[in-house]
Design an enzyme around this catalytic site. Sequence first.
Site, PDB file in Angstrom:
ATOM      1  CG  HIS A 140      -2.886   8.681  -0.638  1.00 43.91           C
ATOM      2  ND1 HIS A 140      -4.213   9.064  -0.599  1.00 43.91           N
ATOM      3  CD2 HIS A 140      -2.877   7.319  -0.599  1.00 43.91           C
ATOM      4  CE1 HIS A 140      -4.977   7.985  -0.550  1.00 43.91           C
ATOM      5  NE2 HIS A 140      -4.194   6.907  -0.538  1.00 43.91           N
ATOM      6  CG  HIS A 151      -0.744   1.216   2.882  1.00 45.22           C
ATOM      7  ND1 HIS A 151      -2.064   0.928   3.132  1.00 45.22           N
ATOM      8  CD2 HIS A 151      -0.732   1.880   1.683  1.00 45.22           C
ATOM      9  CE1 HIS A 151      -2.817   1.393   2.132  1.00 45.22           C
ATOM     10  NE2 HIS A 151      -2.031   1.961   1.232  1.00 45.22           N
ATOM     11  CG  ASP A 178      -2.840   5.344   3.473  1.00 41.79           C
ATOM     12  OD1 ASP A 178      -2.551   5.700   4.642  1.00 41.79           O
ATOM     13  OD2 ASP A 178      -3.881   4.721   3.186  1.00 41.79           O
ATOM     14  CE1 TYR A 193      -5.720   0.128  -4.946  1.00 41.85           C
ATOM     15  CE2 TYR A 193      -5.229  -2.087  -4.093  1.00 41.85           C
ATOM     16  CZ  TYR A 193      -4.959  -1.037  -4.975  1.00 41.85           C
ATOM     17  OH  TYR A 193      -3.940  -1.163  -5.878  1.00 41.85           O
TER      18      TYR A 193
END
Length: 462
Positions: free
Chosen positions: A417, A323, A272, A364
Amino acid sequence: MNKMKWIGWPIFILFVIFLTSSFIFELPLEKTTSHTKKPKLATALTVGNEILQDFPNVTIHFEREKAVDREIYLEQPIFQKEATNDQITSWIKEKQSKHYHEISLESKKISNNFYQFLLTAKRGSDEDVLPFIVDMEKEDIKPLEDFFTLSDSFMDYLLSFLEKNLNIDQQTLKQRIIPLEKRMWIIKDNTFLLYLKDGKNEENFEIPDFVEIPLEDLLPYATKDFIKKNELLSQTLKKEEKKQLEKKRKKEKKKILKKEEGKQKKIAFTFDDGPHPKVTLNILKTLRNYDAKATFFMLGSEAKKYPEIVKQIAAEGHELANHSQNHPDFTKMDSKSIEEQILETQKIIEQISGLETSLIRPPYGSVNDQVLSVANNSGISIILWSVDSLDWKSRNANAVYHTVMNNVKEGSIILMHDLYPSTAEALPRLLNVLKDQGYAFVTVSELLEEINAEGIGPHRGI
Ligand code: ZN
């Protein structure tokens, strides 16, 4: 009634004896008589009959006549069935009328029911043959189609066999020696003999008298009945069936192996918040080294900054996913703004890569009914995760490694990430060990297919 039977039986038996004896004695006698009637200068005449092996109803009649200037010889099978005899006799008569002085017979049992005969007529060095096969039960001369299915494929096979063995092109073959089914043929010693010459087509055309084709090569065209009655063909068929069975078994085995191979435990790594000019490239390199595929949930804002990396991600076979534009919490927004965040990012990714993304991970992982409804309307699937590497929290490669290893299982979607160097650092070790444990690294879409996850989601993996 009793009385009738008592009187009737002896008469019946006498009648049978009469019939049988007249048949036995009549046949050769008649032949002898007819022969001696011929106005020839006969000096000696030998006549005889032999019984055909295994078939006492059939005799082989022979006669030898020594004339002053020549010797005439005839051998002929005599069946009970007159129609069969007539067919053979008419051929012999025709040959004799053309002064073929010797007609000899070869006979051979080819199966329980079939006998093959080959009459050869000789006139000096000239030879002519009549091959035929007889069904001994019915005493019928059998046509080719009783032995082989006269299908196009059989004809094609014969044609290509002739083409190959005679070195004559099919066109010429078709013009000169077709129709093949009208050719004379015989089955001899497990060979199919096809006679090619018919006295009409030999001019300026070099062909042999016959070709020999191994019977077992003709198995695909043999009739069931013939296979059953012919030992070689039944054996060949059995071998063939065994081979086929073996092939089938091997195929099944391969299938099972492939299935097991396909059952490799699939997991999906997801990254992400990128793309990042350094970390993403590092991660891509590691993925390449392990032949791993992953899914990149990217921000529209970052994609716009690093379009070349977006293109590279796509080019290397990874999945591009959404995203949001700039990482807001969707649950704190109205529908319209959520939709804008989604669509704007879709647009950017599509403009750069030409690919339409179908997955979104809300920042989130924040999802509520409103987010679901917007995703639903946009036709985009919400993807969460089942393993959080906590890389955002630990920022430590060792910790990332252990967190993932402690939680991963078949079907996992792993959250990472492509922002932190520690994440890129943990990845080679993870892939190395997980690969050894039989895991395959696939995109989220492939994993969803594998675990039959349908609809908009949210999907978390297993
Ligand atoms: Zn994020």
